[in-house]
Design a protein around this motif. Structure first.
Motif, PDB file in Angstrom:
ATOM      1  N   ALA A 115      68.096  90.460  58.960  1.00 41.73           N
ATOM      2  CA  ALA A 115      69.142  90.472  59.983  1.00 41.73           C
ATOM      3  C   ALA A 115      69.254  89.121  60.675  1.00 41.73           C
ATOM      4  N   MET A 116      68.107  88.563  61.071  1.00 35.97           N
ATOM      5  CA  MET A 116      68.114  87.268  61.735  1.00 35.97           C
ATOM      6  C   MET A 116      68.622  86.176  60.799  1.00 35.97           C
ATOM      7  N   GLY A 117      68.297  86.315  59.521  1.00 39.72           N
ATOM      8  CA  GLY A 117      68.752  85.325  58.551  1.00 39.72           C
ATOM      9  C   GLY A 117      70.260  85.317  58.404  1.00 39.72           C
ATOM     10  N   ILE A 118      70.848  86.511  58.312  1.00 39.69           N
ATOM     11  CA  ILE A 118      72.290  86.595  58.143  1.00 39.69           C
ATOM     12  C   ILE A 118      73.019  86.123  59.396  1.00 39.69           C
ATOM     13  N   GLN A 119      72.554  86.580  60.575  1.00 32.77           N
ATOM     14  CA  GLN A 119      73.205  86.140  61.813  1.00 32.77           C
ATOM     15  C   GLN A 119      73.083  84.634  61.992  1.00 32.77           C
ATOM     16  N   SER A 120      71.939  84.091  61.621  1.00 36.13           N
ATOM     17  CA  SER A 120      71.743  82.646  61.782  1.00 36.13           C
ATOM     18  C   SER A 120      72.633  81.844  60.840  1.00 36.13           C
ATOM     19  N   ILE A 121      73.079  82.461  59.729  1.00 39.47           N
ATOM     20  CA  ILE A 121      74.019  81.783  58.838  1.00 39.47           C
ATOM     21  C   ILE A 121      75.283  81.422  59.598  1.00 39.47           C
ATOM     22  N   VAL A 158      71.203  91.396  68.224  1.00 41.54           N
ATOM     23  CA  VAL A 158      70.922  91.622  66.806  1.00 41.54           C
ATOM     24  C   VAL A 158      69.629  92.405  66.634  1.00 41.54           C
ATOM     25  N   SER A 159      68.621  92.082  67.425  1.00 37.55           N
ATOM     26  CA  SER A 159      67.342  92.801  67.312  1.00 37.55           C
ATOM     27  C   SER A 159      67.497  94.268  67.701  1.00 37.55           C
ATOM     28  N   ASP A 160      68.438  94.556  68.608  1.00 39.32           N
ATOM     29  CA  ASP A 160      68.659  95.940  69.043  1.00 39.32           C
ATOM     30  C   ASP A 160      69.280  96.804  67.940  1.00 39.32           C
ATOM     31  N   ILE A 161      70.157  96.223  67.139  1.00 39.08           N
ATOM     32  CA  ILE A 161      70.914  97.022  66.167  1.00 39.08           C
ATOM     33  C   ILE A 161      70.353  96.910  64.749  1.00 39.08           C
ATOM     34  N   SER A 162      69.201  96.257  64.588  1.00 37.58           N
ATOM     35  CA  SER A 162      68.625  96.041  63.262  1.00 37.58           C
ATOM     36  C   SER A 162      67.300  96.777  63.114  1.00 37.58           C
ATOM     37  N   GLU A 218      79.817  95.988  64.508  1.00 40.04           N
ATOM     38  CA  GLU A 218      79.223  95.280  65.636  1.00 40.04           C
ATOM     39  C   GLU A 218      78.458  94.041  65.186  1.00 40.04           C
ATOM     40  N   PHE A 219      77.727  94.190  64.093  1.00 39.99           N
ATOM     41  CA  PHE A 219      76.952  93.058  63.578  1.00 39.99           C
ATOM     42  C   PHE A 219      77.881  91.934  63.122  1.00 39.99           C
ATOM     43  N   ILE A 220      78.955  92.285  62.444  1.00 45.77           N
ATOM     44  CA  ILE A 220      79.903  91.277  61.958  1.00 45.77           C
ATOM     45  C   ILE A 220      80.562  90.553  63.126  1.00 45.77           C
ATOM     46  N   LEU A 221      80.966  91.301  64.163  1.00 48.82           N
ATOM     47  CA  LEU A 221      81.624  90.684  65.318  1.00 48.82           C
ATOM     48  C   LEU A 221      80.677  89.749  66.069  1.00 48.82           C
ATOM     49  N   ILE A 222      79.417  90.158  66.212  1.00 48.34           N
ATOM     50  CA  ILE A 222      78.469  89.298  66.925  1.00 48.34           C
ATOM     51  C   ILE A 222      78.184  88.044  66.107  1.00 48.34           C
TER      52      ILE A 222
END
Length: 400
Positions: A145-151, A133-137, A22-26
């Motif tokens: 988590a925010m750092g990786i998603q923001s990449i 992201v905040s829900d699944i982290s 889920e994290f990768i897809l988002i």
């Protein structure tokens, strides 16, 4: 090759965390979404000039961000009521519709009307992404988590202009607009199979759009919102001024600045979010603000392509340090039942900062190249002011 190595490093970091499918897809959905609307940025100033509106270039960004800012409270409320996925979907659909309409716009007025409505896209999807992201982290790894998603988001944000400029140089404006549509469609495809994380989601009702004062601004997150506003004024300057400055410096691809920005930003985001989990948000923010002041100074004082690219590398490192910490700090201070409202407050500050930075810099620039260096010098001074503000916060908020 550098991009391949960065992606390989990202997945090596992700494989060592608890973040799964889920994290990768988002993450990939946010990449395609940000690429969709930002791939137009590098060529819209020229497109507007062809329509006869060269003197209104500052409005390209400011109108877009104005609408995004206005729509943030609605997206925050809807994220907390109907769920994260619908809000993401709405933003992507706006990108698709606007991308299909751009080719038939023939006047300056119609162009700006469309830019106004296009801004609704960034008013919605990013709020949904951050809340999801905040829900699944886990809370103790929120910065990571925010750092990786923001990449992924910033990769689309920064590579979009380079890709858009490449498409225009080798084809036409129409293909550029349709490519933007394709990117938005890909962002929707990536969220189709993921679950909704809002435990109790209500069906959409028009009364959900009725906003109370508390829905517009979450006072809990005023401090990170203020820093976000100050930081993103410089981003509004960059989006508005860099394309013309690149032209003046004889850089063929006006998105080249963003390639250097992206590479350094990606690398630093792999570590900055996690560092904020360990050392605290304000300490890491201070490091990023110092880099921001240095970057703006270099661009303002060194009027060469090398100066611009070195400034882009340092600017990327600055934003890669600042953004994950600001997002995580916002989540830290938010109420569990009102994450959407807190995130939308941060994004309102972001949009207002970008819009004001774009408007003021576009007004001062006034299509006169000689005015550009001073704009970046003032941006450096603003970064120094923000450092002072954060130093004051550190003295009053010892636990952050």
């Amino acid at each position: 090759m550098p991009s391949f190595l960065c992606i390989k490093l990202i997945f090596r970091v992700m494989s060592s965390t608890i973040f799964k499918t889920e994290f990768i897809l988002i993450c990939f959905s946010s990449l395609f979404f940000s690429a969709s609307y930002n791939m137009l940025i590098s060529e819209l100033p020229s497109y507007l000039s062809e329509l006869g509106g060269a003197e209104y270039k500052g409005l390209i960004i400011s109108l877009f961000t104005l609408t995004a800012g206005v729509s943030r409270p609605f997206s925050g409320r809807l994220t907390d009521t109907i769920g994260r996925k619908p809000v993401i979907f709405i933003g992507a659909m706006v990108c698709i519709i606007c991308g299909l309409i751009y080719p038939i716009m023939e006047t300056v007025l119609s162009f700006f009307v469309l830019r106004f409505f296009h801004g609704f896209s960034t008013g919605f999807s990013p709020t949904g992404y951050a809340a999801y992201v905040s829900d699944i982290s886990p809370k103790e790894r929120m910065g990571e988590a925010m750092g990786i998603q923001s990449i992924f988001f910033v990769t689309g944000l920064a590579l979009g202009p380079a890709l858009g400029s490449f498409i225009k140089l080798n084809s036409s404006y129409n293909l550029l607009f349709y490519s933007s549509v394709t990117m938005a469609l890909l962002s929707i495809i990536h969220i189709l199979g993921i679950r909704e994380t809002k435990s109790i989601s209500n069906s959409f009702k028009f009364k959900s759009l009725y906003l109370k004062p508390k829905d517009i601004f979450d006072i809990r997150v005023f401090k990170p919102a203020m820093v976000t506003f100050l930081v993103y004024m410089q981003f509004g300057v960059v989006l508005t001024i860099v394309p013309d400055w690149s032209d003046y410096l004889s850089i063929g691809n006006k998105g080249a600045f963003f390639i250097f920005f992206t590479l350094s930003s990606i690398i630093i985001r792999l570590f900055s979010g996690k560092l904020s989990d360990i050392h605290g948000r304000l300490k890491v923010l201070n490091w990023g603000l110092i880099l921001l002041a240095i970057a703006m100074s270099i661009i303002g004082f060194f009027h060469t392509a090398y100066g611009l690219f070195i400034g882009a590398l340092i600017y990327g490192a600055a934003m890669g340090t600042l953004t994950p910490s600001l997002s995580a700090w916002t989540i830290d201070l938010s109420s569990p039942d009102a994450k959407g409202r807190a995130i939308s407050t941060m994004f309102i500050a972001l949009e207002v900062g970008i819009g004001l930075g774009a408007l003021v810099s576009g007004w001062y620039f006034h299509d006169e190249i000689k005015n550009i260096p001073m704009i970046f010098i003032w941006s450096a001074i603003l970064a120094l002011f923000t450092i002072a503000y954060c130093a004051w916060l550190r003295n009053t908020l010892k636990s952050i």
